[in-house]
Design a protein around this motif. Structure first.
Motif, PDB file in Angstrom:
ATOM      1  N   ASN A   5     -25.319 -61.190  -7.847  1.00 20.79           N
ATOM      2  CA  ASN A   5     -26.414 -61.388  -9.091  1.00 20.79           C
ATOM      3  C   ASN A   5     -25.704 -62.188 -10.172  1.00 20.79           C
ATOM      4  OD1 ASN A   5     -27.595 -59.425 -11.673  1.00 20.79           O
ATOM      5  ND2 ASN A   5     -28.753 -60.953 -10.648  1.00 20.79           N
ATOM      6  N   ALA A  37     -40.213 -56.608  -6.367  1.00 23.04           N
ATOM      7  CA  ALA A  37     -39.343 -55.846  -6.820  1.00 23.04           C
ATOM      8  C   ALA A  37     -39.943 -54.643  -7.590  1.00 23.04           C
ATOM      9  CB  ALA A  37     -38.039 -56.619  -7.516  1.00 23.04           C
ATOM     10  N   GLY A  38     -39.748 -53.663  -7.429  1.00 26.76           N
ATOM     11  CA  GLY A  38     -40.354 -52.444  -8.200  1.00 26.76           C
ATOM     12  C   GLY A  38     -41.299 -51.493  -7.513  1.00 26.76           C
ATOM     13  N   GLY A  39     -40.897 -50.110  -7.780  1.00 19.72           N
ATOM     14  CA  GLY A  39     -42.016 -49.286  -7.078  1.00 19.72           C
ATOM     15  C   GLY A  39     -41.940 -48.948  -5.740  1.00 19.72           C
ATOM     16  N   ILE A  40     -40.889 -49.560  -4.918  1.00 21.46           N
ATOM     17  CA  ILE A  40     -40.760 -49.417  -3.441  1.00 21.46           C
ATOM     18  C   ILE A  40     -39.843 -48.140  -3.202  1.00 21.46           C
ATOM     19  CG2 ILE A  40     -40.385 -50.381  -1.010  1.00 21.46           C
ATOM     20  CD1 ILE A  40     -42.653 -51.909  -2.713  1.00 21.46           C
ATOM     21  N   GLN A 100     -31.142 -44.742 -15.794  1.00 19.92           N
ATOM     22  CA  GLN A 100     -32.396 -45.702 -15.213  1.00 19.92           C
ATOM     23  C   GLN A 100     -32.828 -45.503 -13.835  1.00 19.92           C
ATOM     24  OE1 GLN A 100     -31.068 -49.990 -15.934  1.00 19.92           O
ATOM     25  NE2 GLN A 100     -29.211 -49.054 -15.759  1.00 19.92           N
ATOM     26  N   TYR A 122     -27.141 -37.334 -11.890  1.00 21.04           N
ATOM     27  CA  TYR A 122     -28.176 -38.657 -11.893  1.00 21.04           C
ATOM     28  C   TYR A 122     -28.736 -38.583 -10.629  1.00 21.04           C
ATOM     29  CZ  TYR A 122     -28.925 -43.567 -12.520  1.00 21.04           C
ATOM     30  OH  TYR A 122     -29.475 -44.913 -12.814  1.00 21.04           O
ATOM     31  N   SER A 124     -30.905 -63.999 -13.015  1.00 16.94           N
ATOM     32  CA  SER A 124     -31.912 -63.444 -13.997  1.00 16.94           C
ATOM     33  C   SER A 124     -31.600 -64.026 -15.171  1.00 16.94           C
ATOM     34  CB  SER A 124     -31.657 -61.906 -13.721  1.00 16.94           C
ATOM     35  OG  SER A 124     -30.976 -61.311 -13.004  1.00 16.94           O
ATOM     36  N   ILE A 165     -29.867 -45.738  -5.464  1.00  9.94           N
ATOM     37  CA  ILE A 165     -29.147 -44.895  -5.889  1.00  9.94           C
ATOM     38  C   ILE A 165     -28.857 -43.492  -5.381  1.00  9.94           C
ATOM     39  CG2 ILE A 165     -28.483 -43.651  -8.410  1.00  9.94           C
ATOM     40  CD1 ILE A 165     -30.258 -45.876  -9.367  1.00  9.94           C
ATOM     41  N   ALA A 186     -29.331 -55.885  -7.404  1.00  6.28           N
ATOM     42  CA  ALA A 186     -28.164 -55.616  -8.204  1.00  6.28           C
ATOM     43  C   ALA A 186     -28.405 -54.480  -9.171  1.00  6.28           C
ATOM     44  CB  ALA A 186     -27.723 -56.919  -9.149  1.00  6.28           C
ATOM     45  N   MET A 187     -27.441 -53.561  -9.442  1.00  7.98           N
ATOM     46  CA  MET A 187     -27.402 -52.458 -10.332  1.00  7.98           C
ATOM     47  C   MET A 187     -26.403 -52.391 -11.255  1.00  7.98           C
ATOM     48  SD  MET A 187     -29.931 -49.607  -8.271  1.00  7.98           S
ATOM     49  CE  MET A 187     -28.948 -49.799  -6.836  1.00  7.98           C
ATOM     50  N   ASP A 234     -34.946 -63.929 -10.598  1.00  3.82           N
ATOM     51  CA  ASP A 234     -35.775 -62.929 -11.142  1.00  3.82           C
ATOM     52  C   ASP A 234     -36.695 -63.278 -12.039  1.00  3.82           C
ATOM     53  OD1 ASP A 234     -34.786 -60.625  -9.938  1.00  3.82           O
ATOM     54  OD2 ASP A 234     -33.864 -59.919 -11.537  1.00  3.82           O
ATOM     55  N   LEU A 254     -26.493 -62.959 -13.977  1.00  3.20           N
ATOM     56  CA  LEU A 254     -27.407 -62.816 -15.266  1.00  3.20           C
ATOM     57  C   LEU A 254     -26.864 -63.944 -16.157  1.00  3.20           C
ATOM     58  CD1 LEU A 254     -27.000 -58.998 -15.942  1.00  3.20           C
ATOM     59  CD2 LEU A 254     -28.995 -60.271 -16.596  1.00  3.20           C
ATOM     60  N   GLY A 272     -37.065 -50.307 -11.711  1.00  4.79           N
ATOM     61  CA  GLY A 272     -36.266 -49.754 -12.446  1.00  4.79           C
ATOM     62  C   GLY A 272     -35.589 -51.005 -13.262  1.00  4.79           C
ATOM     63  N   GLY A 273     -34.735 -50.606 -14.162  1.00  3.90           N
ATOM     64  CA  GLY A 273     -33.900 -51.571 -14.986  1.00  3.90           C
ATOM     65  C   GLY A 273     -34.874 -52.150 -15.949  1.00  3.90           C
ATOM     66  N   GLN A 320     -23.071 -56.878  -8.358  1.00  3.00           N
ATOM     67  CA  GLN A 320     -23.331 -57.161  -9.754  1.00  3.00           C
ATOM     68  C   GLN A 320     -21.788 -57.215 -10.398  1.00  3.00           C
ATOM     69  OE1 GLN A 320     -23.052 -56.439 -12.756  1.00  3.00           O
ATOM     70  NE2 GLN A 320     -25.034 -56.635 -13.835  1.00  3.00           N
TER      71      GLN A 320
HETATM   72  C1  LIG Z   1     -29.797 -48.496 -12.275  1.00  2.19           C
HETATM   73  C2  LIG Z   1     -30.497 -49.905 -12.295  1.00  2.19           C
HETATM   74  C3  LIG Z   1     -29.782 -50.995 -12.813  1.00  2.19           C
HETATM   75  C4  LIG Z   1     -30.373 -52.201 -12.750  1.00  2.19           C
HETATM   76  N1  LIG Z   1     -29.402 -53.269 -13.163  1.00  2.19           N
HETATM   77  C5  LIG Z   1     -29.918 -54.754 -12.823  1.00  2.19           C
HETATM   78  C6  LIG Z   1     -28.801 -55.628 -13.023  1.00  2.19           C
HETATM   79  O1  LIG Z   1     -27.750 -55.411 -13.419  1.00  2.19           O
HETATM   80  N2  LIG Z   1     -29.204 -56.908 -12.697  1.00  2.19           N
HETATM   81  C7  LIG Z   1     -30.569 -57.075 -12.232  1.00  2.19           C
HETATM   82  O2  LIG Z   1     -30.940 -58.349 -12.060  1.00  2.19           O
HETATM   83  N3  LIG Z   1     -31.304 -56.231 -11.833  1.00  2.19           N
HETATM   84  C8  LIG Z   1     -30.968 -54.861 -12.266  1.00  2.19           C
HETATM   85  N4  LIG Z   1     -31.878 -53.896 -11.919  1.00  2.19           N
HETATM   86  C9  LIG Z   1     -33.217 -54.301 -11.098  1.00  2.19           C
HETATM   87  C10 LIG Z   1     -33.010 -54.070  -9.608  1.00  2.19           C
HETATM   88  O3  LIG Z   1     -31.881 -55.108  -9.072  1.00  2.19           O
HETATM   89  C11 LIG Z   1     -34.175 -53.867  -8.890  1.00  2.19           C
HETATM   90  O4  LIG Z   1     -35.147 -55.242  -9.336  1.00  2.19           O
HETATM   91  C12 LIG Z   1     -35.094 -52.810  -9.499  1.00  2.19           C
HETATM   92  O5  LIG Z   1     -34.425 -51.740  -9.277  1.00  2.19           O
HETATM   93  C13 LIG Z   1     -36.438 -52.724  -8.389  1.00  2.19           C
HETATM   94  O6  LIG Z   1     -37.234 -51.834  -8.880  1.00  2.19           O
HETATM   95  P1  LIG Z   1     -37.054 -50.117  -8.206  1.00  2.19           P
HETATM   96  O7  LIG Z   1     -35.977 -49.410  -8.829  1.00  2.19           O
HETATM   97  O8  LIG Z   1     -38.303 -49.490  -8.526  1.00  2.19           O
HETATM   98  O9  LIG Z   1     -36.623 -50.320  -6.816  1.00  2.19           O
HETATM   99  C14 LIG Z   1     -31.367 -52.535 -12.008  1.00  2.19           C
HETATM  100  C15 LIG Z   1     -32.080 -51.471 -11.762  1.00  2.19           C
HETATM  101  C16 LIG Z   1     -31.660 -50.293 -11.720  1.00  2.19           C
HETATM  102  C17 LIG Z   1     -32.488 -49.030 -11.105  1.00  2.19           C
END
Ligand SMILES: Cc1cc2nc3c(=O)[nH]c(=O)nc-3n(C[C@H](O)[C@H](O)[C@H](O)COP(=O)(O)O)c2cc1C
Length: 338
Positions: free
Chosen positions: A82, A186-189, A306, A224, A114, A213, A29-30, A135, A84, A161-162, A52
């Protein structure tokens, strides 16, 4: 790369079973970047896109149910939602409970919670035959997730990210393995090599945000997306100015002008028991507005973007489905050197 075997067919992979998908890849979710076309494209290619709700309604302008139906017209494959769940606002919780009901009515059976304790979401979703992953960034939140009945944990690491966590992917898996739940990295892939490395570490799947993105389907502005392609790992910084807790953003002149730390008044308010709630509410509302405006801005004036450290491996905008297929192919070649 050594480690656990990739298990390419993954017949007993819990994420595939739980989500009803064929590639162990979640488009997380973003807010504000999750739009129907992106979610549908990831699911259609065999991963799972996560809705989201605030992004769907407030940023992209859909009535919640109509937005879900639009995604359904684009793909018949499973999608997720998602939730929150922060405990402070009754109005927000009622709104979220309503969105969960609508999602269940529209056939969604995979949920990612989350923050907070997911017990009430788990109870409702399980009664409808669904699955909830929670999460987490640290052991203490994983405990809450497990006690709340979550079926799996999304382990958000220090490259995400996030809202990034404090621990590396490796440290997190070592900390969380004791819970005996499926773990998602989650993160860095950003690349296939990152993906296969996470699976070899023992993760059942990965959740990606930033990589998705920079896709054709994501409706984030061109400036962006270009910034993600340009950015290097060291350009990702943590800012407290947006939501009050560290958020991974691309360092831009705008971010530098605003500074990374919360202002003095905000810091003072965050220390008080009552004022903390007020400050959190202010942050929540202003960040929703600012992030929406920045993400859709085509002028490049509002560089509030972000992104996580996976920017290092992202060098082109491509269709989201092509990314999923590329990653799927990588696990069909288990002996491939990474
Ligand atoms: C722009 C952006 C917005 C995000 N918004 C949310 C969100 O609303 N809810 C949530 O649980 N995670 C959010 N995240 C986290 C992502 O779901 C995901 O766990 C994370 O991006 C993984 O890391 P990566 O960006 O390195 O792939 C967001 C991440 C980004 C990059």
């Amino acid at each position: 790369m050594t480690g656990r075997p990739l298990n390419p067919a993954l017949p007993e992979n819990p994420l595939l079973r739980h989500a009803g998908i064929t590639v162990p890849l979640i488009c997380g979710a973003m807010y504000p970047c999750s739009n129907p076309e992106l979610i549908a494209a990831v699911s259609e290619a065999g991963g799972i896109g996560i809705v989201q709700p605030i992004s769907l309604t407030y940023v992209h302008g859909y009535d919640f149910r109509e937005g879900l139906r639009l995604i359904r017209r684009l793909t018949q494959k499973p999608i997720g939602m998602n939730a929150l769940i922060e405990g402070t606002s009754r109005i927000y919780r009622e709104r979220m409970a309503g969105w969960i009901e609508t999602a269940l009515e529209e056939g969604i059976r995979f949920f990612i919670t989350s923050l907070g304790k997911p017990d009430w979401v788990v109870a409702r979703v399980h009664s409808a035959g669904g699955i909830v992953y929670h999460d987490v960034t640290e052991r203490i939140w994983a405990q809450k997730g497990r006690d709340g009945g979550a079926d799996g944990l999304i382990a958000v690491n220090n490259r995400a990210g996030g809202h990034a966590g404090p621990l590396s992917a490796k440290a997190l898996i070592e900390t969380l393995e004791e819970f005996g739940l499926p773990l998602i990295c989650a993160g860095g892939i950003g690349t296939e090599a990152d993906f296969t490395a996470a699976l070899r570490m023992g993760y059942a799947g990965v959740q990606m945000g930033t990589r998705f993105i920079a896709t054709e389907e994501c409706r984030a502005g061109a400036a962006y997306k270009a910034a993600i392609l340009r950015a290097k790992e060291e350009d990702i910084v943590l800012s407290e100015r947006i939501t009050g807790v560290p958020l991974s953003v691309i360092r831009t002149p705008y971010i530098e002008r605003r500074g990374l730390k919360a202002g003095a008044v905000a810091r003072w308010m965050l220390r008080g028991r009552r004022t903390k709630r007020v400050m959190r509410a202010i942050y929540a509302l202003t960040s929703l507005f600012e992030l929406k405006r920045a993400s859709l801005d085509e002028t490049g004036q509002r560089e509030y973007w972000q992104a996580g450290k996976s920017v290092a491996g992202i060098d082109r905008i491509e269709p989201a489905g092509a990314i999923v297929r590329r990653f799927a192919a990588a696990i069909q070649r288990p002996d491939r050197p990474d």
